[in-house]
Scaffold this motif. Structure first.
Motif, PDB file in Angstrom:
ATOM      1  N   CYS A   1      -2.410 -14.714   0.103  1.00 30.72           N
ATOM      2  CA  CYS A   1      -3.121 -13.779  -0.771  1.00 30.72           C
ATOM      3  C   CYS A   1      -3.631 -14.548  -1.981  1.00 30.72           C
ATOM      4  O   CYS A   1      -2.868 -14.876  -2.894  1.00 30.72           O
ATOM      5  CB  CYS A   1      -2.207 -12.637  -1.211  1.00 30.72           C
TER       6      CYS A   1
ATOM      7  N   ARG B   1      -3.085 -13.146  -5.796  1.00 33.13           N
ATOM      8  CA  ARG B   1      -1.809 -13.177  -6.524  1.00 33.13           C
ATOM      9  C   ARG B   1      -1.774 -14.305  -7.551  1.00 33.13           C
ATOM     10  O   ARG B   1      -1.280 -14.126  -8.660  1.00 33.13           O
ATOM     11  CB  ARG B   1      -0.622 -13.301  -5.569  1.00 33.13           C
ATOM     12  N   GLU B   2      -2.301 -15.463  -7.187  1.00 33.45           N
ATOM     13  CA  GLU B   2      -2.335 -16.594  -8.106  1.00 33.45           C
ATOM     14  C   GLU B   2      -3.725 -16.809  -8.698  1.00 33.45           C
ATOM     15  O   GLU B   2      -3.906 -17.681  -9.545  1.00 33.45           O
ATOM     16  CB  GLU B   2      -1.885 -17.874  -7.389  1.00 33.45           C
TER      17      GLU B   2
ATOM     18  N   HIS C   1      -6.853 -11.419 -10.588  1.00 33.99           N
ATOM     19  CA  HIS C   1      -6.271 -10.165 -10.094  1.00 33.99           C
ATOM     20  C   HIS C   1      -6.374  -9.022 -11.096  1.00 33.99           C
ATOM     21  O   HIS C   1      -5.618  -8.055 -11.030  1.00 33.99           O
ATOM     22  CB  HIS C   1      -4.804 -10.380  -9.698  1.00 33.99           C
TER      23      HIS C   1
ATOM     24  N   GLY D   1       1.739  -2.774  -3.600  1.00 31.31           N
ATOM     25  CA  GLY D   1       1.424  -4.122  -3.173  1.00 31.31           C
ATOM     26  C   GLY D   1       2.607  -4.816  -2.520  1.00 31.31           C
ATOM     27  O   GLY D   1       3.743  -4.333  -2.545  1.00 31.31           O
ATOM     28  N   SER D   2       2.327  -5.965  -1.935  1.00 29.32           N
ATOM     29  CA  SER D   2       3.370  -6.778  -1.304  1.00 29.32           C
ATOM     30  C   SER D   2       3.054  -8.236  -1.585  1.00 29.32           C
ATOM     31  O   SER D   2       2.022  -8.568  -2.169  1.00 29.32           O
ATOM     32  CB  SER D   2       3.415  -6.530   0.202  1.00 29.32           C
ATOM     33  N   GLU D   3       3.937  -9.112  -1.151  1.00 29.49           N
ATOM     34  CA  GLU D   3       3.651 -10.536  -1.290  1.00 29.49           C
ATOM     35  C   GLU D   3       2.401 -10.913  -0.508  1.00 29.49           C
ATOM     36  O   GLU D   3       1.711 -11.873  -0.844  1.00 29.49           O
ATOM     37  CB  GLU D   3       4.842 -11.364  -0.793  1.00 29.49           C
TER      38      GLU D   3
ATOM     39  N   CYS E   1      -0.384  -8.875   0.003  1.00 29.45           N
ATOM     40  CA  CYS E   1      -1.664  -8.280  -0.388  1.00 29.45           C
ATOM     41  C   CYS E   1      -1.487  -7.357  -1.585  1.00 29.45           C
ATOM     42  O   CYS E   1      -0.537  -6.561  -1.633  1.00 29.45           O
ATOM     43  CB  CYS E   1      -2.262  -7.491   0.774  1.00 29.45           C
ATOM     44  N   ILE E   2      -2.423  -7.452  -2.536  1.00 34.44           N
ATOM     45  CA  ILE E   2      -2.446  -6.539  -3.688  1.00 34.44           C
ATOM     46  C   ILE E   2      -3.838  -5.941  -3.869  1.00 34.44           C
ATOM     47  O   ILE E   2      -4.209  -5.509  -4.968  1.00 34.44           O
ATOM     48  CB  ILE E   2      -1.990  -7.243  -4.984  1.00 34.44           C
TER      49      ILE E   2
ATOM     50  N   THR F   1      -2.656   0.255  -3.409  1.00 33.19           N
ATOM     51  CA  THR F   1      -3.198  -0.364  -2.206  1.00 33.19           C
ATOM     52  C   THR F   1      -3.691   0.685  -1.210  1.00 33.19           C
ATOM     53  O   THR F   1      -4.291   0.349  -0.196  1.00 33.19           O
ATOM     54  CB  THR F   1      -2.134  -1.243  -1.532  1.00 33.19           C
TER      55      THR F   1
ATOM     56  N   HIS G   1       4.261  -2.703 -10.325  1.00 32.88           N
ATOM     57  CA  HIS G   1       4.560  -4.139 -10.370  1.00 32.88           C
ATOM     58  C   HIS G   1       3.286  -4.895 -10.764  1.00 32.88           C
ATOM     59  O   HIS G   1       2.615  -5.491  -9.910  1.00 32.88           O
ATOM     60  CB  HIS G   1       5.079  -4.626  -9.021  1.00 32.88           C
TER      61      HIS G   1
ATOM     62  N   LEU H   1       0.816  -7.776 -12.486  1.00 28.91           N
ATOM     63  CA  LEU H   1       0.751  -9.205 -12.734  1.00 28.91           C
ATOM     64  C   LEU H   1       0.097  -9.417 -14.105  1.00 28.91           C
ATOM     65  O   LEU H   1      -0.391  -8.448 -14.716  1.00 28.91           O
ATOM     66  CB  LEU H   1      -0.035  -9.887 -11.621  1.00 28.91           C
TER      67      LEU H   1
END
Length: 338
Positions: free
Chosen positions: A137, A140-141, A144, A152-154, A156-157, A265, A299, A301
């Motif tokens: 994804c 995430r980094e 965003h 969301g999940s690890e 996909c956001i 999402t 959650h 970022l």
């Protein structure tokens, strides 16, 4: 755009079971095909079903309303049954696109539209689990700011893009799906799936199935509100939105529906917020409690952390408007101020 086979269906029976993708308004699918994100080998054009009226009618269905899946956004927004009974849906449709797109886009296609996440839509970005499972994804980094803070999940956001779906979820809409094995009904709230470990599986539509109708039950009240906050005034996707419907009697909330957009999402109904409202006085304090409940599992970022306080304010404002405490401009009606 890659080569593909093309066929036109003249009836629902002639459409179901066909491989590849169905083409209705094409306002999302054709864009993604031009970007080489969608690569169907076969397109079945179902616009004749709109032209012959088979899937483009809006009719009363018991105490509720049945909307043909090929009914345009414009037709739906302007229909008297929608304008009077489901005002939050009308507002969401009018906030969702330009007039030209609303004239073309179908209600079924609006439900099926895919995310506007740039990591999904731009092949220059290699990391997108939704497009290429297992690739990662990138958001995430990376960038965003507009991504989801709920669901969301690890893996996909990416946010769900539809305005109308937020209001439809608030009203408890269900989809009628027709496939090779017959018809089935799925609540829209359950139709859209959380990304989890499989962000590429976005919904519960089976191969060869066609959305034929959206059904709305009788609303709990006819005071629904859709409030949308975005970077610019028009033709922009939501940073945060809220569809709110309240049944207020003797100053207390008897029933409530709250759904959020731009932050999830999938179109995000909040039973936590609804539970805090039932039986409570229709006041700012009550609505602030509901907003906190709706966002308790957020959650964020670093770049989208602003969506938490922003969405709290959107929820409170929408609920105050639905309760008749403020007008559309936020001006006090009963001694309250948004």
């Amino acid at each position: 755009m890659r080569p593909f086979e093309y066929a036109r269906a003249q009836s629902v029976d002639g459409a179901v079971g066909q491989p590849g993708k169905f083409l209705a308004g094409g306002t999302t699918l054709l864009d993604l095909m031009k970007l080489d994100v969608e690569r169907p080998a076969h397109l079945t054009d179902i616009t004749p079903l709109r032209e012959n009226g088979e899937l483009s009618q809006i009719v009363e269905d018991g105490d509720g309303v049945r909307i043909g899946a090929l009914t345009s956004m414009s037709q739906t927004a302007e229909h008297p049954l929608i304008a009077t009974r489901y005002p939050a849906l009308r507002a969401a449709l009018l906030a969702g696109a330009s007039q030209q797109i609303r004239n073309m886009a179908s209600m079924g296609g609006n439900v099926m539209q895919r995310t506007r996440c740039p990591y999904f839509r731009d092949l220059a970005f290699k990391e997108c689990n939704k497009r290429e499972p297992g690739s990662g994804c990138g958001a995430r980094e990376g960038f965003h700011r507009k991504m989801a803070i709920l669901g969301g999940s690890e893996g996909c956001i990416a946010t769900h893009a539809s305005d109308a779906s937020v209001a439809l979820v608030a009203y408890g809409a269900a989809l009628t799906l027709c496939g090779p094995d017959g018809e089935r009904t799925v609540k829209l709230e359950e139709f859209n799936l959380l990304p989890g470990d499989t962000p590429n599986i976005e919904h519960d539509l089976k191969e060869g199935e066609l959305i034929v109708a959206l059904t709305l039950p009788a609303p709990i009240a006819e005071n629904g509100v859709y409030l949308k906050v975005r970077d610019r005034e028009s033709y922009e996707f939501a940073l945060s939105s809220c569809a709110a419907v309240l049944d207020v009697q003797d100053g207390k909330v008897k029933a409530a529906r709250v759904a959020l957009g731009g932050v999830g999402t999938k179109p995000w109904r909040s039973p936590e917020a609804e539970a805090t409202l039932i039986g409570q006085p229709a006041t700012r304090e009550t609505f602030e409690t509901a907003a906190r409940a709706a966002l308790q599992h957020a959650h964020p970022l670093p770049q989208n952390a602003f969506k938490v306080p922003l969405t709290a304010r959107v929820i409170v404002r929408a609920l105050m408007q639905a309760a008749g405490l403020v007008d559309e401009a936020g001006n006090s009606i009963q001694g309250e101020q948004a």
